[in-house]
Design a protein around this motif. Structure first.
Motif, PDB file in Angstrom:
ATOM      1  N   LYS A  21       0.830  -1.206   0.000  1.00 51.57           N
ATOM      2  CA  LYS A  21       0.000   0.000   0.000  1.00 51.57           C
ATOM      3  C   LYS A  21       0.871   1.266   0.000  1.00 51.57           C
ATOM      4  O   LYS A  21       0.550   2.250  -0.684  1.00 51.57           O
ATOM      5  CB  LYS A  21      -0.917  -0.011   1.236  1.00 51.57           C
ATOM      6  CG  LYS A  21      -2.043   1.005   1.200  1.00 51.57           C
ATOM      7  CD  LYS A  21      -3.128   0.642   0.198  1.00 51.57           C
ATOM      8  CE  LYS A  21      -4.260   1.666   0.229  1.00 51.57           C
ATOM      9  NZ  LYS A  21      -5.039   1.612   1.477  1.00 51.57           N
ATOM     10  N   CYS A  25       0.788   4.187  -2.782  1.00 48.37           N
ATOM     11  CA  CYS A  25       0.649   5.608  -2.445  1.00 48.37           C
ATOM     12  C   CYS A  25       1.770   6.432  -3.064  1.00 48.37           C
ATOM     13  O   CYS A  25       1.544   7.547  -3.558  1.00 48.37           O
ATOM     14  CB  CYS A  25       0.662   5.796  -0.925  1.00 48.37           C
ATOM     15  SG  CYS A  25      -0.831   5.273  -0.063  1.00 48.37           S
ATOM     16  N   PHE A  29       1.363   9.495  -5.578  1.00 54.20           N
ATOM     17  CA  PHE A  29       1.953  10.796  -5.250  1.00 54.20           C
ATOM     18  C   PHE A  29       2.793  11.311  -6.416  1.00 54.20           C
ATOM     19  O   PHE A  29       2.740  12.496  -6.769  1.00 54.20           O
ATOM     20  CB  PHE A  29       2.793  10.664  -3.987  1.00 54.20           C
ATOM     21  CG  PHE A  29       3.417  11.945  -3.519  1.00 54.20           C
ATOM     22  CD1 PHE A  29       2.640  13.047  -3.208  1.00 54.20           C
ATOM     23  CD2 PHE A  29       4.800  12.051  -3.373  1.00 54.20           C
ATOM     24  CE1 PHE A  29       3.213  14.235  -2.763  1.00 54.20           C
ATOM     25  CE2 PHE A  29       5.386  13.226  -2.922  1.00 54.20           C
ATOM     26  CZ  PHE A  29       4.585  14.327  -2.615  1.00 54.20           C
ATOM     27  N   GLU A 290      -8.742   3.211   1.975  1.00 51.61           N
ATOM     28  CA  GLU A 290      -8.721   4.034   0.765  1.00 51.61           C
ATOM     29  C   GLU A 290      -8.001   3.332  -0.384  1.00 51.61           C
ATOM     30  O   GLU A 290      -6.949   2.709  -0.191  1.00 51.61           O
ATOM     31  CB  GLU A 290      -8.019   5.361   1.056  1.00 51.61           C
ATOM     32  CG  GLU A 290      -7.949   6.283  -0.171  1.00 51.61           C
ATOM     33  CD  GLU A 290      -7.120   7.533   0.074  1.00 51.61           C
ATOM     34  OE1 GLU A 290      -7.718   8.615   0.188  1.00 51.61           O
ATOM     35  OE2 GLU A 290      -5.883   7.425   0.150  1.00 51.61           O
ATOM     36  N   PRO A 292      -6.138   4.730  -3.300  1.00 48.38           N
ATOM     37  CA  PRO A 292      -5.684   6.039  -3.792  1.00 48.38           C
ATOM     38  C   PRO A 292      -5.785   6.176  -5.303  1.00 48.38           C
ATOM     39  O   PRO A 292      -6.020   7.277  -5.814  1.00 48.38           O
ATOM     40  CB  PRO A 292      -4.236   6.112  -3.307  1.00 48.38           C
ATOM     41  CG  PRO A 292      -3.824   4.699  -3.071  1.00 48.38           C
ATOM     42  CD  PRO A 292      -5.051   3.977  -2.651  1.00 48.38           C
ATOM     43  N   PRO A 302      -6.613  11.992  -2.913  1.00 54.27           N
ATOM     44  CA  PRO A 302      -6.343  10.862  -2.013  1.00 54.27           C
ATOM     45  C   PRO A 302      -5.629  11.316  -0.743  1.00 54.27           C
ATOM     46  O   PRO A 302      -4.793  12.225  -0.783  1.00 54.27           O
ATOM     47  CB  PRO A 302      -5.458   9.942  -2.855  1.00 54.27           C
ATOM     48  CG  PRO A 302      -4.849  10.820  -3.881  1.00 54.27           C
ATOM     49  CD  PRO A 302      -5.822  11.926  -4.156  1.00 54.27           C
ATOM     50  N   LEU A 304      -3.620   9.366   0.995  1.00 56.38           N
ATOM     51  CA  LEU A 304      -2.309   8.708   1.038  1.00 56.38           C
ATOM     52  C   LEU A 304      -1.902   8.409   2.480  1.00 56.38           C
ATOM     53  O   LEU A 304      -0.773   8.690   2.921  1.00 56.38           O
ATOM     54  CB  LEU A 304      -1.236   9.560   0.342  1.00 56.38           C
ATOM     55  CG  LEU A 304      -1.525   9.990  -1.101  1.00 56.38           C
ATOM     56  CD1 LEU A 304      -0.333  10.754  -1.673  1.00 56.38           C
ATOM     57  CD2 LEU A 304      -1.859   8.795  -1.979  1.00 56.38           C
ATOM     58  N   GLU A 306      -1.146   5.773   4.275  1.00 52.73           N
ATOM     59  CA  GLU A 306       0.013   4.933   4.592  1.00 52.73           C
ATOM     60  C   GLU A 306       1.329   5.672   4.355  1.00 52.73           C
ATOM     61  O   GLU A 306       2.268   5.566   5.154  1.00 52.73           O
ATOM     62  CB  GLU A 306      -0.024   3.646   3.754  1.00 52.73           C
ATOM     63  CG  GLU A 306      -1.126   2.669   4.148  1.00 52.73           C
ATOM     64  CD  GLU A 306      -2.500   3.062   3.603  1.00 52.73           C
ATOM     65  OE1 GLU A 306      -3.485   2.429   4.008  1.00 52.73           O
ATOM     66  OE2 GLU A 306      -2.579   3.995   2.760  1.00 52.73           O
ATOM     67  N   LEU A 307       1.389   6.435   3.271  1.00 55.68           N
ATOM     68  CA  LEU A 307       2.614   7.184   2.979  1.00 55.68           C
ATOM     69  C   LEU A 307       2.849   8.244   4.045  1.00 55.68           C
ATOM     70  O   LEU A 307       3.980   8.459   4.501  1.00 55.68           O
ATOM     71  CB  LEU A 307       2.508   7.827   1.596  1.00 55.68           C
ATOM     72  CG  LEU A 307       3.781   8.497   1.059  1.00 55.68           C
ATOM     73  CD1 LEU A 307       4.886   7.476   0.849  1.00 55.68           C
ATOM     74  CD2 LEU A 307       3.490   9.249  -0.239  1.00 55.68           C
ATOM     75  N   ARG A 308       1.790   8.904   4.473  1.00 58.02           N
ATOM     76  CA  ARG A 308       1.918   9.938   5.498  1.00 58.02           C
ATOM     77  C   ARG A 308       2.304   9.337   6.846  1.00 58.02           C
ATOM     78  O   ARG A 308       3.130   9.903   7.573  1.00 58.02           O
ATOM     79  CB  ARG A 308       0.602  10.717   5.616  1.00 58.02           C
ATOM     80  CG  ARG A 308       0.325  11.595   4.394  1.00 58.02           C
ATOM     81  CD  ARG A 308      -1.117  12.033   4.326  1.00 58.02           C
ATOM     82  NE  ARG A 308      -1.485  12.852   5.464  1.00 58.02           N
ATOM     83  CZ  ARG A 308      -2.745  13.133   5.791  1.00 58.02           C
ATOM     84  NH1 ARG A 308      -3.748  12.650   5.066  1.00 58.02           N
ATOM     85  NH2 ARG A 308      -3.005  13.893   6.814  1.00 58.02           N
TER      86      ARG A 308
END
Length: 492
Positions: A21, A25, A29, A290, A292, A302, A304, A306-308
């Protein structure tokens, strides 16, 4: 405090799903950077101030829950330690007299919070490391009630497989082992945010890295930990070691630490997020519902998540931030270099100086980082942490230079010009840059005042613990005057 999580423990399936995930993301991005419109109607700045709580004897007070209940203001939140709270200052533009208004607003907010904290016999202190904090305070009951913090502690120790080693040099070297991330809670900072469009993010981040050394030398305010005098800004090395997921074998292999200055200049914000995903395993593999790709295809922004979340567990001193507000994405440089304190006027002087110099450095036709190695910028940062305002640094076109000469002859004129470009009023520029000038001329920042005061008190016959407590009492008294630290009286 960062985003809360739902579970305190994770299995292998969670980690596999999370890894997929996060990569998804990151791909989304990258697409957004190429195609999407990021929010940037006007440049906004923001600030977070981490504070400590002490009792009537100026010892740590593990009381953030009753204190926050008494304050009853959503701007105040928990931090890792039960003796920590954080004030989130709403974002605002820099132009005009805004910074002067911000000074009044922050002082009013903190004074109101202090009055409510007093009903619990507690005081609020803005300082990089609480000098009266001792090992016995961090044995039990030290952590705030939070699933995120418990999960973070467990994940770091699962990754290490052994206790954390704290080993810090200085006039009174300190070496110890910790069975939790409790020492991290000692590190309280001021975080400065600047919202920027994608096209100029790299220039602003590179400029912030260049400035990190001088910024830290001027603002150092953390000379004591567990009763030992260590670095001028001990918080830098303590935070690095207290969150280190690497046993000695991985350090020897050159595996990167999670508290990280970085290793190169960048050309895009994507470089930083991609490095975070490539180099660092997950600590909190929490997966959202979500999709994305579907969100972006549907014309929505999105989250995002998991990235955050992953980005929030890689502790860069200048951190990239992707956020979504009212359905619109934006990007920020989060500057995490500075300690809290000593006063509101000192913290705002530090921030105004940073924003001013950053503007000029980032807009230069031939940027400073093209004339300076990344290694030199990192060395400046570490020298500043060790020696504070007495540090010597390498600067392009100047060579090796003292902090006072660098600030007075080179950086203060840049800061004034940068603030002029931000349309900051002359009165605000003069007030806050005057504080920086006074600090550079006197050679006295928070770290210098603390060490000098403790030394004088001990020479007068006090024990070290008593001198630290008395120094902190005087520190708090001065803190409430809002007079900048370079004019504080020294102990007699």
């Amino acid at each position: 405090m960062g985003e809360e999580v739902k579970r305190a423990a994770y299995n292998r399936a969670h980690r596999r799903q999370y890894r997929r995930k996060v990569q998804l993301c990151l791909d989304v991005f990258e697409t957004m950077l190429a195609q999407s419109s990021f929010e940037f109607d006007r440049p906004l700045t923001g600030m977070e101030i981490e504070c400590n709580l002490v009792d009537s004897e100026y010892r740590p007070a593990m009381a953030n829950q009753p204190v926050l209940a008494a304050i009853a203001d959503p701007a105040y939140q928990t931090e890792l330690g039960a003796y920590n709270i954080e004030l989130n200052v709403p974002p605002r533009p820099l132009a005009g007299h805004t910074v002067l208004e911000l000074e009044a607003d922050v002082r009013a907010s903190l004074n109101a919070a202090e009055a409510k904290a007093n009903t619990n016999g507690t005081h609020i202190v803005m300082i990089g490391i609480l000098p009266t904090l001792m090992p016995g305070h961090l044995t039990e009951g030290w952590m705030s009630e939070s699933t995120r913090y418990a999960a973070l502690n467990d994940s770091i120790f699962s990754a290490r497989g052994e206790d954390i080693q704290i080993d810090i040099s200085g006039p009174e070297p300190l070496s110890l082992h910790s069975a939790s991330i409790a020492p991290e809670s000692a590190c309280t900072s001021v975080q400065l945010h600047l919202q920027v469009p994608p096209g100029v993010f790299a220039h602003n981040w590179n400029a912030a890295q260049v400035l990190a050394g001088p910024q830290l030398a001027l603002g150092a305010n953390s000379p004591y930990f567990f009763g030992h005098q260590l670095w001028a800004e001990t918080r830098i090395e303590l935070f690095t070691q207290a969150t280190d997921t690497r046993p000695n074998e991985l350090k020897a292999q050159g595996v990167r630490p999670r508290v990280w200055f970085g290793e190169r200049w960048i050309t895009s914000i994507f470089d930083l997020f991609e490095e975070n995903v490539r180099y660092f395993p997950s600590l909190l593999p929490e997966v959202s519902d979500e999709d994305p790709v579907a969100e972006l295809a549907a014309g929505r922004t999105p989250q995002l998540a998991e990235l955050r979340l992953h980005n929030g567990t890689v502790y860069r001193w200048n951190r990239p931030v992707y956020d979504v507000v009212d359905g619109r994405p934006h990007l920020r440089v989060e500057n995490r270099v500075l300690p809290a304190g000593p006063t509101v006027v000192d913290m705002l002087a530090n921030s105004v100086f940073y924003y001013g110099v950053l503007r000029v450095l980032s807009e230069d036709d031939r940027p400073l980082w093209t004339k300076m190695s990344f290694t030199a910028a990192h060395a400046n940062f570490l020298n500043a942490a060790r020696h504070g305002i007495a540090a010597r640094m390498h600067w392009p076109g100047v060579g090796e230079v003292t902090t006072d000469e660098l600030v007075l002859r080179h950086l203060l004129p840049m800061a004034d010009e940068g603030l002029r470009r931000w349309d900051v009023a002359v009165e605000a520029r003069d007030r806050f840059l005057g504080v920086i000038e006074g600090r550079a001329k006197t050679g006295r920042n928070g770290a210098v005042w603390q060490v000098s005061t403790v030394r004088s008190l001990q020479e007068a016959g006090m024990t070290r613990p008593a001198a630290l407590a008395e120094m902190l009492r005087r520190y708090c008294e001065n803190m409430h005057t809002n007079e900048p630290v370079h004019v504080w009286d020294l102990a007699e």
